[in-house]
Design a protein around this motif. Structure first.
Motif, short mmCIF file in Angstrom:
data_model
loop_
_atom_site.label_atom_id
_atom_site.label_comp_id
_atom_site.label_asym_id
_atom_site.label_seq_id
_atom_site.Cartn_x
_atom_site.Cartn_y
_atom_site.Cartn_z
N ASP A 121 39.33 -27.81 19.85
CA ASP A 121 38.01 -27.80 20.59
C ASP A 121 37.29 -29.15 20.30
OD1 ASP A 121 38.41 -25.25 21.38
OD2 ASP A 121 36.67 -24.30 19.99
N ALA A 122 37.38 -29.98 19.20
CA ALA A 122 36.89 -31.14 19.14
C ALA A 122 37.54 -32.14 19.74
CB ALA A 122 37.18 -31.62 17.51
N ILE A 123 38.85 -32.01 19.91
CA ILE A 123 39.68 -33.12 20.80
C ILE A 123 39.40 -33.18 22.32
CG2 ILE A 123 42.03 -33.48 21.61
CD1 ILE A 123 42.92 -32.86 18.76
N VAL A 170 32.29 -30.64 12.92
CA VAL A 170 33.49 -29.83 12.95
C VAL A 170 33.92 -29.14 11.80
CG1 VAL A 170 36.05 -30.15 13.68
CG2 VAL A 170 34.51 -31.59 14.61
N ASP A 171 33.69 -27.85 11.85
CA ASP A 171 34.20 -27.10 10.59
C ASP A 171 34.13 -25.69 11.06
OD1 ASP A 171 33.57 -25.82 8.12
OD2 ASP A 171 32.71 -27.71 7.34
N ASP A 172 35.31 -25.00 10.35
CA ASP A 172 35.22 -23.52 10.84
C ASP A 172 34.33 -22.62 9.84
OD1 ASP A 172 36.40 -24.00 8.01
OD2 ASP A 172 37.96 -22.70 8.56
N GLU A 173 33.37 -23.08 9.17
CA GLU A 173 32.09 -22.16 8.82
C GLU A 173 31.12 -22.42 9.30
OE1 GLU A 173 32.45 -23.12 4.58
OE2 GLU A 173 34.41 -22.46 4.33
N PRO A 174 30.39 -21.58 10.07
CA PRO A 174 29.17 -21.73 10.58
C PRO A 174 28.07 -22.24 9.79
CG PRO A 174 30.32 -19.81 11.58
CD PRO A 174 31.16 -20.25 10.35
N ILE A 175 28.05 -21.65 8.65
CA ILE A 175 27.19 -21.90 7.62
C ILE A 175 27.02 -23.51 7.06
CG2 ILE A 175 26.35 -21.68 5.12
CD1 ILE A 175 27.14 -18.65 5.49
N ALA A 176 28.26 -23.99 6.91
CA ALA A 176 28.43 -25.54 6.75
C ALA A 176 28.00 -26.16 7.79
CB ALA A 176 29.85 -25.82 6.49
N ILE A 177 28.29 -25.99 9.20
CA ILE A 177 27.68 -26.72 10.03
C ILE A 177 26.08 -26.73 10.23
CG2 ILE A 177 27.53 -26.41 12.91
CD1 ILE A 177 30.14 -25.50 12.94
N PRO A 194 41.83 -23.93 10.83
CA PRO A 194 42.90 -23.20 11.23
C PRO A 194 43.54 -24.35 12.51
CG PRO A 194 41.26 -22.22 12.02
CD PRO A 194 40.92 -23.13 11.04
N GLN A 195 44.97 -24.05 12.63
CA GLN A 195 45.58 -24.85 14.01
C GLN A 195 45.97 -26.24 13.29
OE1 GLN A 195 42.60 -23.51 17.09
NE2 GLN A 195 44.58 -22.88 17.85
N LEU A 196 44.73 -27.12 13.27
CA LEU A 196 44.85 -28.63 12.87
C LEU A 196 43.74 -28.64 11.65
CD1 LEU A 196 45.00 -30.87 16.16
CD2 LEU A 196 47.10 -30.13 14.52
N THR A 197 44.43 -29.64 10.84
CA THR A 197 43.27 -30.17 9.63
C THR A 197 42.54 -31.24 10.16
OG1 THR A 197 44.96 -31.83 8.55
CG2 THR A 197 45.02 -29.19 7.96
N GLY A 198 41.45 -31.55 9.48
CA GLY A 198 40.77 -32.57 9.61
C GLY A 198 41.67 -34.02 9.70
#
Length: 239
Positions: A40-42, A9-16, A60-64
């Protein structure tokens, strides 16, 4: 070979992509999903059993951190983040590891090793029927460091103005954390709050007098509002 299921779960595709590439070196861990936000993870977690989440914090929306707190029974967590500031909060939630971006394969492998160890310990607990100790360690921030402390080493804790001093068998650690916050981290069957400014380890109490507790040569006062719970504690010990 046991196959473990993980979610990235990460908002950066490169990090994924970095996490996915590192995981290619661990054949018994499979990626069952990739999400760019916590919502989406939930949704995925309600339908898909997962053993491990590689989780970013600032999203965004919810933090980790908010994601973990929203889950009733969260899987094991390895944080992958560019921010150091959330380490104390993360470890208080019992995460496996805290990876600071950019992280090397060697550092990633160390986190995976911790995951394997945690899985092994959880399986041992399950087979023995005993509940895990959720307060195995506490973490205190002081002197620009984060100290990992075994509660068994704490003798007492005192609040002095804006600071709290954690006294251990070998020394003391001074932090700006509130004493009430530290008390929440401690196992209730091993620590007793006897004053608005003092928490004592039951293990190290040498004597209880009418107005104080003795730990070694230290006399620690019992607050007026805490006398009842000290008396309850003493009554329990005499049974």
């Amino acid at each position: 070979m046991t196959k473990y299921r993980c979610l990235i779960v990460d908002d950066e595709p490169i990090a994924i992509r970095v996490v996915r590439n590192h995981l290619q070196n661990f054949s018994n861990i499979g990626v069952v999903g990739e999400c760019t936000n916590a919502i989406d993870a939930i949704r995925l977690l309600t339908d898909q059993p997962v053993d491990l989440i590689f989780l970013d914090i600032q999203m965004p929306q919810l933090t980790g951190l908010e994601l973990i707190r929203s889950l009733q029974h969260p899987p094991l967590i390895i944080f992958t983040t560019a921010f150091r500031d959330f380490a104390v909060d993360a470890f208080e939630l019992g995460v496996v590891d805290y990876l600071l971006k950019p992280f090397s394969l060697a550092r990633f492998a160390k986190a995976i090793s911790k995951f394997y160890q945690q899985i092994s310990e959880n399986n041992t607990v399950s087979s023995s029927g005993e509940l895990p100790d959720l307060h195995e360690y506490i973490f205190l921030k002081a002197d620009k460091k984060i100290y990992k402390i075994d509660p068994a080493d704490l003798t007492y804790i005192e609040s002095l103005g804006d600071y709290v001093i954690a006294h251990t068998r070998t020394g003391k650690i001074t932090t700006k954390e509130r004493i009430s916050s530290i008390y929440e981290k401690l196992p209730r069957n091993k620590f007793l709050r006897i004053h608005r400014s003092y928490i004592v380890s039951i293990r190290y109490i040498d004597a209880v007098l009418s107005g104080c507790v003795e730990i070694g040569a230290q006399k620690i006062p019992i607050g007026r509002n805490y006398k009842d719970q000290v008396e309850v504690f003493l009554a329990q010990q005499s049974k």
